[in-house]
Design an enzyme around this catalytic site. Structure first.
Site, PDB file in Angstrom:
ATOM      1  N   ASP A 204       0.829  -1.198   0.000  1.00 61.28           N
ATOM      2  CA  ASP A 204       0.000   0.000   0.000  1.00 61.28           C
ATOM      3  C   ASP A 204       0.869   1.257   0.000  1.00 61.28           C
ATOM      4  O   ASP A 204       1.856   1.336   0.745  1.00 61.28           O
ATOM      5  CB  ASP A 204      -0.862  -0.046   1.273  1.00 61.28           C
ATOM      6  CG  ASP A 204      -1.942   1.004   1.293  1.00 61.28           C
ATOM      7  OD1 ASP A 204      -2.827   0.955   0.438  1.00 61.28           O
ATOM      8  OD2 ASP A 204      -1.900   1.882   2.183  1.00 61.28           O
ATOM      9  N   GLU A 260      14.449 -15.510   0.087  1.00 63.20           N
ATOM     10  CA  GLU A 260      14.833 -16.565   1.042  1.00 63.20           C
ATOM     11  C   GLU A 260      13.800 -17.687   1.085  1.00 63.20           C
ATOM     12  O   GLU A 260      14.066 -18.766   1.592  1.00 63.20           O
ATOM     13  CB  GLU A 260      14.919 -15.981   2.459  1.00 63.20           C
ATOM     14  CG  GLU A 260      16.131 -15.142   2.718  1.00 63.20           C
ATOM     15  CD  GLU A 260      16.008 -14.453   4.076  1.00 63.20           C
ATOM     16  OE1 GLU A 260      15.288 -14.973   4.967  1.00 63.20           O
ATOM     17  OE2 GLU A 260      16.605 -13.372   4.232  1.00 63.20           O
TER      18      GLU A 260
HETATM   19  C1  GLC Z   1      -4.212   3.031  -0.726  1.00 61.19           C
HETATM   20  C2  GLC Z   1      -5.437   2.156  -0.663  1.00 61.19           C
HETATM   21  C3  GLC Z   1      -6.588   2.991  -0.220  1.00 61.19           C
HETATM   22  C4  GLC Z   1      -6.289   3.529   1.155  1.00 61.19           C
HETATM   23  C5  GLC Z   1      -4.983   4.312   1.143  1.00 61.19           C
HETATM   24  C6  GLC Z   1      -4.495   4.580   2.536  1.00 61.19           C
HETATM   25  O1  GLC Z   1      -4.311   4.006  -1.712  1.00 61.19           O
HETATM   26  O2  GLC Z   1      -5.655   1.526  -1.886  1.00 61.19           O
HETATM   27  O3  GLC Z   1      -7.787   2.263  -0.214  1.00 61.19           O
HETATM   28  O4  GLC Z   1      -7.332   4.360   1.565  1.00 61.19           O
HETATM   29  O5  GLC Z   1      -3.963   3.599   0.518  1.00 61.19           O
HETATM   30  O6  GLC Z   1      -4.022   3.413   3.130  1.00 61.19           O
END
Ligand code: GLC
Ligand code: MG
Length: 526
Positions: A204, A260
């Site tokens: 993310d 790993e």
């Molecule tokens: C990313 C995710 C989104 C989330 C953001 C904060 O963009 O896809 O859904 O709100 O990160 O974590």
């Protein structure tokens, strides 16, 4: 084997990965929120659809202010979704069915309820606990002009007067990746899930972990312009919070950790990078396996725009030897059937774009419900849940997160047992879109996806990496990949097809011609 070795073909290089938005896929216990046992019960559906893997959005303990992207404990399961035994069960069942499982990793920020942030608040200014986050003194207002991606300022003041940074919601404080404790935490988290058997990670906000030292003002004025809106506008600006060079050292280290383990474990970056070239930096041979390619998802319905994306992507990937990825929808953007105009025409275009995408070399991501042709839902403001909407008062991402209709004639359409209603209401007219209604019905979007995924295995996977684009006339995109030719008609009138056997089309041909808003694959010989 090196993860990005172009001479080897790890599973993910050409995989179809299905994105499961956990809250909205399948609810096993009738509380209106999808869960891990729900996913497990529907895995045979995913196998029959013909995908290779699923990516599951965060299911870790979380106060759910950003629906799981605010993680309070990276190594457990929120009781809302099940427990670690349910996660193990899901993994084992998926693997038995030949499906890989990718989980979401959220390293840019924690929840404000994570023990580290609680300790930071308790310990006060100058403490080692605060040094894991980005706390700053700034008596006369926020330390700089940064805006949250979700709208409003990116800084919140705590009782003792210090400010902390949150690029997203106030409940999502950003970690300070210059602090070695932070890197160590996530190495442990990676190993925790790798040891449990996950096949990969979706990272993310992968381009956000490091902030430019000095925290200079951002180029764009801070504004409440919403999630993807701000991402798009930032594309051409050199912003101090995105795409900093130091982030790549993290991914080099993670590459080594993944290597790993046996079985081609992978990681895919969610990085809203500015250009195809910056996207390519995340997938250099010693970094991550893949990076989502958002170019197509941001492009308008246009043969020229699609040609630019395909050409730009393949050109950028070639020097680093990485496979491309393709994605048209996810849980953060309006569904592509609606982006392309909605209604029957939008759906026809969505199917055509999908069929085109599936012919290309590399791997593709499918967002749950697009195989049913689900449209973006106009969720009534009283049901808004997206933190961005709550911060800005504007429509946000709820419309693509409405729970899946599985069966039956009224809500919850088999999403959960009984008649309990899901966390975002489903529209009345969704009975015709359910899996049950489309299964086995010739011409349905579900059967089209199944056929398209079968055709991909049969005709596209072995067709090589050499892609040529014909660019005349401008309304029609023609892609040639070995013996496979794909024609996408973005114009308004039917066009003749090149010579060859039609293998599949996204809609009916008219007198042998390809109608507007339709794509076809042909076998044309080399
Ligand atoms: C990313 C995710 C989104 C989330 C953001 C904060 O963009 O896809 O859904 O709100 O990160 O974590
Ligand atoms: Mg549930």
């Amino acid at each position: 084997m090196a993860l990005n070795d172009p001479n080897a073909t790890p599973w993910w290089r050409d995989a179809i990965t299905y994105q499961v938005y956990v809250r909205s896929f399948a609810d096993s216990d009738g509380d209106g929120v999808g869960d891990l046992a729900g996913i497990t019960s529907r895995l045979p559906y995913l196998r029959d659809l013909g995908v290779d893997a699923l990516w599951i959005t965060p299911f870790y303990p979380s106060p759910q202010h950003d629906h799981g992207y605010d993680v309070a404990d990276y190594c457990d399961v929120d009781p809302l979704f099940g427990d670690l035994a349910a996660a193990d069960e899901l993994l084992a069942t998926a693997h038995d069915l030949g499906l890989r499982v990718v989980v979401d990793l959220v390293p840019n920020h924690t929840s404000s309820e994570h023990p580290w942030f609680r300790a930071a608040l308790a310990a006060g200014p100058g403490s080692a606990e605060r040094a894991r986050y980005l706390f700053r003194e700034s008596p006369d207002g926020p330390p700089n002009n940064w805006g949250s991606v979700f709208g409003g300022p990116a800084w919140t003041r705590v009782e003792d007067g210090q400010w902390y940074l949150h690029l997203f919601d106030t409940t999502q404080p950003d970690l300070d990746w210059r602090n070695p404790e932070v890197a160590a935490l996530f190495e442990d988290v990676l190993r925790f899930w790798l040891d449990r058997g996950v096949d990969g990670f979706r990272i993310d906000v992968a381009h956000g972990l490091f902030k430019e030292s000095g925290l200079r003002d951002q180029v764009l004025p801070a504004s409440g312009d919403g999630h993807t809106g701000s991402m798009v506008e930032r594309r051409l600006n050199d912003e101090p919070m995105w795409d900093q060079p130091e982030v790549h050292d993290v991914y080099r280290r993670w590459h080594q950790i993944l290597a790993e383990y046996d079985g081609d474990r992978m990681a895919v970056a969610e990085a809203w990078t500015q250009t195809p070239e910056s996207m390519a930096r995340f997938v250099r041979p010693d970094e991550l396996s893949q990076s989502f390619n958002f170019g197509w998802l941001l492009a308008e319905w246009s043969a020229t725009a699609f040609a630019d994306v395909i050409h730009g992507t393949l050109t950028a990937m070639a020097p680093v030897g990485a496979a491309a990825t393709w994605v048209l929808s996810n849980h953060d953007v309006a569904r592509h059937a609606s982006r392309y105009g909605g209604g029957e025409r939008g759906l026809a275009r969505a199917r055509a774009a999908t069929l085109t995408m599936l012919a290309l070399p590399g791997s593709a991501y499918i967002y749950q419900g697009e195989e049913l042709g689900l449209p973006e839902v106009d969720v009534a403001p009283e049901h808004w849940q997206d933190p961005a909407s709550l911060r800005t008062g504007q429509k946000g991402r709820d419309g693509c997160r409405v729970p899946i209709p599985w069966s039956g004639t009224s809500a919850p359409y088999g999403f959960g047992p009984g008649t309990g209603q899901p966390w975002i209401p489903q529209p009345d007219e969704w009975a015709a879109l359910s899996v049950e209604a489309q299964q086995g019905r010739a011409g349905s979007t579900l059967e089209f996806y199944r056929e398209a995924l079968r055709a991909r295995r049969r005709y596209a996977l072995g067709a090589g990496d050499d892609v040529r684009l014909d660019d005349e006339p401008r309304d029609v995109l023609t892609v040639r990949r070995g013996p496979l030719t794909v024609v996408l008609n973005c114009g308004a009138t039917p066009v003749p097809l090149p010579d060859g056997d039609v293998l599949i089309s996204s809609g009916r041909l008219e007198d042998g011609k390809l109608p507007a808003d339709t794509a076809a694959w042909l076998q044309t010989g080399r």
